[in-house]
Design an enzyme around this catalytic site. Sequence first.
Site, mmCIF file in Angstrom:
data_model
loop_
_atom_site.group_PDB
_atom_site.id
_atom_site.type_symbol
_atom_site.label_atom_id
_atom_site.label_comp_id
_atom_site.label_asym_id
_atom_site.label_seq_id
_atom_site.Cartn_x
_atom_site.Cartn_y
_atom_site.Cartn_z
ATOM 1 N N SER A 207 56.568 32.634 35.063
ATOM 2 C CA SER A 207 55.581 33.689 34.731
ATOM 3 C C SER A 207 54.716 32.994 33.654
ATOM 4 O O SER A 207 55.411 32.297 32.662
ATOM 5 C CB SER A 207 56.438 34.856 34.097
ATOM 6 O OG SER A 207 55.430 35.713 33.570
ATOM 7 N N LYS B 22 52.213 40.250 50.902
ATOM 8 C CA LYS B 22 51.165 40.337 51.646
ATOM 9 C C LYS B 22 49.821 40.543 50.935
ATOM 10 O O LYS B 22 49.962 40.683 49.619
ATOM 11 C CB LYS B 22 51.226 41.619 52.478
ATOM 12 C CG LYS B 22 51.639 42.803 51.795
ATOM 13 C CD LYS B 22 50.796 43.624 50.797
ATOM 14 C CE LYS B 22 49.481 43.871 51.076
ATOM 15 N NZ LYS B 22 49.037 44.962 49.698
ATOM 16 N N ASP C 194 43.141 45.795 50.351
ATOM 17 C CA ASP C 194 44.508 45.528 49.874
ATOM 18 C C ASP C 194 45.736 46.474 50.234
ATOM 19 O O ASP C 194 46.616 46.086 50.670
ATOM 20 C CB ASP C 194 44.410 45.409 48.179
ATOM 21 C CG ASP C 194 45.957 45.074 47.744
ATOM 22 O OD1 ASP C 194 46.430 43.852 47.824
ATOM 23 O OD2 ASP C 194 46.516 46.046 47.204
HETATM 24 P P1 NAP Z 1 49.606 42.347 39.388
HETATM 25 O O1 NAP Z 1 50.236 43.287 38.859
HETATM 26 O O2 NAP Z 1 48.302 41.893 38.945
HETATM 27 O O3 NAP Z 1 50.679 41.106 39.495
HETATM 28 C C1 NAP Z 1 50.431 39.850 39.928
HETATM 29 C C2 NAP Z 1 51.038 38.816 38.798
HETATM 30 O O4 NAP Z 1 50.953 37.454 39.366
HETATM 31 C C3 NAP Z 1 50.416 38.672 37.618
HETATM 32 O O5 NAP Z 1 51.391 39.501 36.684
HETATM 33 C C4 NAP Z 1 50.824 37.162 37.158
HETATM 34 O O6 NAP Z 1 52.172 37.312 36.441
HETATM 35 C C5 NAP Z 1 50.423 36.664 38.434
HETATM 36 N N1 NAP Z 1 49.411 36.105 38.351
HETATM 37 C C6 NAP Z 1 48.031 36.729 38.366
HETATM 38 N N2 NAP Z 1 47.111 35.658 38.621
HETATM 39 C C7 NAP Z 1 47.520 34.612 38.720
HETATM 40 C C8 NAP Z 1 46.940 33.396 39.173
HETATM 41 N N3 NAP Z 1 45.620 33.362 38.827
HETATM 42 N N4 NAP Z 1 47.970 32.300 39.113
HETATM 43 C C9 NAP Z 1 49.111 32.414 39.183
HETATM 44 N N5 NAP Z 1 49.780 33.737 38.939
HETATM 45 C C10 NAP Z 1 48.984 34.947 38.591
HETATM 46 O O7 NAP Z 1 49.647 42.487 41.020
HETATM 47 P P2 NAP Z 1 50.543 43.113 42.072
HETATM 48 O O8 NAP Z 1 50.194 44.690 42.252
HETATM 49 O O9 NAP Z 1 51.760 42.906 41.613
HETATM 50 O O10 NAP Z 1 50.164 42.399 43.290
HETATM 51 C C11 NAP Z 1 50.638 41.147 43.622
HETATM 52 C C12 NAP Z 1 50.774 40.892 45.072
HETATM 53 O O11 NAP Z 1 51.621 41.826 45.683
HETATM 54 C C13 NAP Z 1 49.412 41.270 45.871
HETATM 55 O O12 NAP Z 1 49.069 40.536 46.791
HETATM 56 C C14 NAP Z 1 49.367 42.810 46.373
HETATM 57 O O13 NAP Z 1 48.787 42.666 47.541
HETATM 58 C C15 NAP Z 1 51.025 42.819 46.746
HETATM 59 N N6 NAP Z 1 51.722 43.999 46.672
HETATM 60 C C16 NAP Z 1 51.417 44.917 45.664
HETATM 61 C C17 NAP Z 1 51.973 46.134 45.591
HETATM 62 C C18 NAP Z 1 51.609 47.178 44.528
HETATM 63 O O14 NAP Z 1 51.829 48.360 44.770
HETATM 64 N N7 NAP Z 1 50.762 46.840 43.475
HETATM 65 C C19 NAP Z 1 52.579 46.616 46.814
HETATM 66 C C20 NAP Z 1 52.861 45.685 47.785
HETATM 67 C C21 NAP Z 1 52.444 44.453 47.765
HETATM 68 P P3 NAP Z 1 52.510 36.082 35.541
HETATM 69 O O15 NAP Z 1 51.831 36.942 34.360
HETATM 70 O O16 NAP Z 1 54.089 36.625 35.491
HETATM 71 O O17 NAP Z 1 52.311 34.750 35.743
#
Ligand code: NAP
Length: 313
Positions: A41, A95, A173
């Site tokens: 992270s 995904k 998404d």
């Molecule tokens: P998010 O809240 O923005 O979290 C993504 C995390 O990935 C960030 O907190 C950061 O973690 C890391 N990150 C962001 N940009 C990055 C970069 N350029 N390089 C490396 N690490 C990076 O997004 P999320 O909602 O968790 O979604 C992430 C994935 O899960 C997506 O593909 C989404 O489709 C999938 N997903 C999301 C949900 C939902 O309900 N949100 C449900 C199912 C699937 P660090 O700060 O710890 O590095």
Amino acid sequence: MSSSLPRPLPVALVGIGKIARDQHVPALAGSDAFALAACVSRSGGIEGIETHATLEALLDARPDIPAVSLCMPPVPRFAAARAAIAAGKHVMLEKPPGATIAEVLRLRQMADGAGVTLFASWHSRMAGGVAPAKAWLADKRVRRIRIDWKEDVRKWHPGQEWIWEAGGLGVFDPGINALSILTEICPGLLHLTAATLTFPENRDTPIAADLTFTGGDDVEATAGFDWRQEGDDIWQIEVETDAGPLRLTEGGSRLFIDGAEQEAGTLGEYPALYARFDELIAGRHSDTDAAPLIHVADAFMLGRRVAGAAFHD
Ligand code: NAP
């Protein structure tokens, strides 16, 4: 699980955002197959869990961890998956499995070459109504399908800039979750024939999409994805068949056939995903179905683009 691997299997979570905290951490806490050993992270990590600032640092420091689960947005995921596979790790992908289809194919080649498991997870396929829906539909004739996947983007993605950037997919998404169910319950039936994508004038990804598919002369499917929903979310798929209607609601967790609610699985989407990852590693297999992503790519290729009102969080 292979006898040469420890059980529970140490796994590292990479990218600690909403989905890692909401689903992966609790699913791993309840798993007999996996133990959360470390995370990567850039913003703090998970309290009480060893944290590395970069994937490279984790790979250097913890050669004993055989599996990683990548929870960052799609665009930066390919480079992380490539590095993890090159280091001999089994890899689970959130995904969508890639920002492009070619990435997914490339990762699969690399995983096969390295002899590791690559799992392109589709969490909505694990919703409790999906497997019984698939089983019921297997010997039915499908006539018409209608998908409505409508939610308030401000509620589900507050402040997430990446979803509005190229490769972030916008309304696809969540919409790809519906397509992951569609391609699971009606495998190989449909291809996209038309789409209209509405892009906010200040954003690079769509806020709404209307899709039309065909399955031959007598099967039609339509889908409406919309992030401007006010009030209750709608995550629903209706299938008309020669034996009556089937309806999946609440993201696939509830199943109705001819209006009567059916028994649905209760394991939970993410516990089921980790159980599948465990099975794949044990069987030395990979699972990298890109069918939902192909429909999304087709919508971007074939879709008519309409300019909509600017969107501000
Ligand atoms: P998010 O809240 O923005 O979290 C993504 C995390 O990935 C960030 O907190 C950061 O973690 C890391 N990150 C962001 N940009 C990055 C970069 N350029 N390089 C490396 N690490 C990076 O997004 P999320 O909602 O968790 O979604 C992430 C994935 O899960 C997506 O593909 C989404 O489709 C999938 N997903 C999301 C949900 C939902 O309900 N949100 C449900 C199912 C699937 P660090 O700060 O710890 O590095």
